[in-house]
Design an enzyme around this catalytic site. Sequence first.
Site, PDB file in Angstrom:
ATOM      1  CD  GLU A 170      -5.897   5.101   1.740  1.00  0.00           C
ATOM      2  OE1 GLU A 170      -6.451   4.309   0.953  1.00  0.00           O
ATOM      3  OE2 GLU A 170      -4.686   5.434   1.648  1.00  0.00           O
ATOM      4  CG  HIS A 215      -1.920   1.075   1.259  1.00  0.00           C
ATOM      5  ND1 HIS A 215      -2.458   1.555   2.423  1.00  0.00           N
ATOM      6  CD2 HIS A 215      -2.493   1.792   0.272  1.00  0.00           C
ATOM      7  CE1 HIS A 215      -3.305   2.520   2.155  1.00  0.00           C
ATOM      8  NE2 HIS A 215      -3.351   2.691   0.857  1.00  0.00           N
ATOM      9  CD  GLU A 239      -2.995   2.463  -3.988  1.00  0.00           C
ATOM     10  OE1 GLU A 239      -3.878   3.346  -4.057  1.00  0.00           O
ATOM     11  OE2 GLU A 239      -3.173   1.378  -3.404  1.00  0.00           O
ATOM     12  CG  HIS A 240      -0.246   6.289  -0.777  1.00  0.00           C
ATOM     13  ND1 HIS A 240      -0.983   7.360  -0.338  1.00  0.00           N
ATOM     14  CD2 HIS A 240      -1.039   5.201  -0.611  1.00  0.00           C
ATOM     15  CE1 HIS A 240      -2.173   6.953   0.072  1.00  0.00           C
ATOM     16  NE2 HIS A 240      -2.227   5.642  -0.073  1.00  0.00           N
TER      17      HIS A 240
END
Length: 440
Positions: A151, A71, A74-75
């Site tokens: 998030e 994850h 992804e950022h």
Amino acid sequence: MPHVLPLVAPTTAGSSVTIEQDHGAVIRRSILPGGVRVFTENIPGMRSATVGAWFGVGSRDETDEHAGSTHFLEHLLFKGTARRSALDIAEAFDRVGGESNALTGKEYTCYYARVIDTDLPMAIDVILDMVTSAKLDQADFDMERGVILEELAMNEDDPGDVIHERFAEAVLGGHPLGRPIGGTPEIIESVSRDAVWEHYTQHYAPSTLIVTAAGGVDHDVVCGLVQSALEEGGWDLTTAAPPVSRRDPSAPVESVHTPEIDVVRSELEQSHLLLGTRGFRANDERRNTLAVYNAILGGGMSSRLFQEIREKRGLTYTVYSFGAPSAETGLFGVYAACTPAKAPEVERLMGVEVDRMAEGVTAAELDRAKGQIAGSMVLRLEDSYSRMSRLGKAELAFGELWSIGEMLDQVHAVTADDVAALASDIASRDRAVVRVGPAR
């Protein structure tokens, strides 16, 4: 013969397969040097084009040391490369009215962009620059850690997200598929930049990369652009590495856990309920039967769950059933949200309807479900993003790619006896129950 792409072959550089699809569309698959797989679907008359860079690595593939890395990447891949700043990446797509994004799943990651066909060379160059040459600076890492924590906090405020994560944990137990995709605040707080870098260099390589493009695209042009972009990014394409194979669907998964989990959230007005069990793997031969079963049970406003619990009794606003497949196993569940006083009755009725499916379905229900699936399937594939995504998931999850016409034929071939047999199987399985809401 079925028009199925043999996705397990070819495996050597220079190999190519071409399959004609419905209404003049053409799908091609080639292996580039280094084992890079390129899929394209040319759709006559479509002016948009979507390109995606896929890796068969998701949250389930993380080691303990690399937990949260998927994850994080992804950022971070949008934060800049040796050739582009984060602003440059954003402006490249804003300048042409395009869009770029990424998605992280439990079994794959994809970075994609959607543009008009004439801007596809730019989109390929930018996306593959991000994939090959991400800087992953410490300063960006520290800043993005805060973004990811925000998030996760947002997701924690959504009882729907909470209940689905806890359901996966309940059914799959300690299996990596039971872990949350985005990690937990504790994991994100503890993971280091070096761990994310190790995860990046370990999993992002030519033999693991799948590039898919659909819409107004030319296969040979896309292959040339991909190879040039990867060479510009410094990837070694001289090694004759075969593509990394798909996951083994026969890999063992521990037996289902059947706990009852209550998550007390005093600030909520509703009780959220999810009951279900182990589902079916992505390439299970009964997957079309499951689609029909799901449509009848809880897939729309005419479904049994909706009619019985909402329309006839007015007990809830939202109720549905779902399936979530993966390579070795899957999840199947029924979800509803209602006021706390109604929760016991809603939960009972959810179980009743799952059991009642095993008694059989009517011809009218069967026809209606098939029509619903056929219509939604065709409508879902009316844009270049959906076609691009279908190519990537076919390679990573299914190992085959049927034409739309053949997919519709498979759905229409499902019988009432098929549905009843599947329903009996599901009804016989142990169930987990998760509840999120005020104290009962």
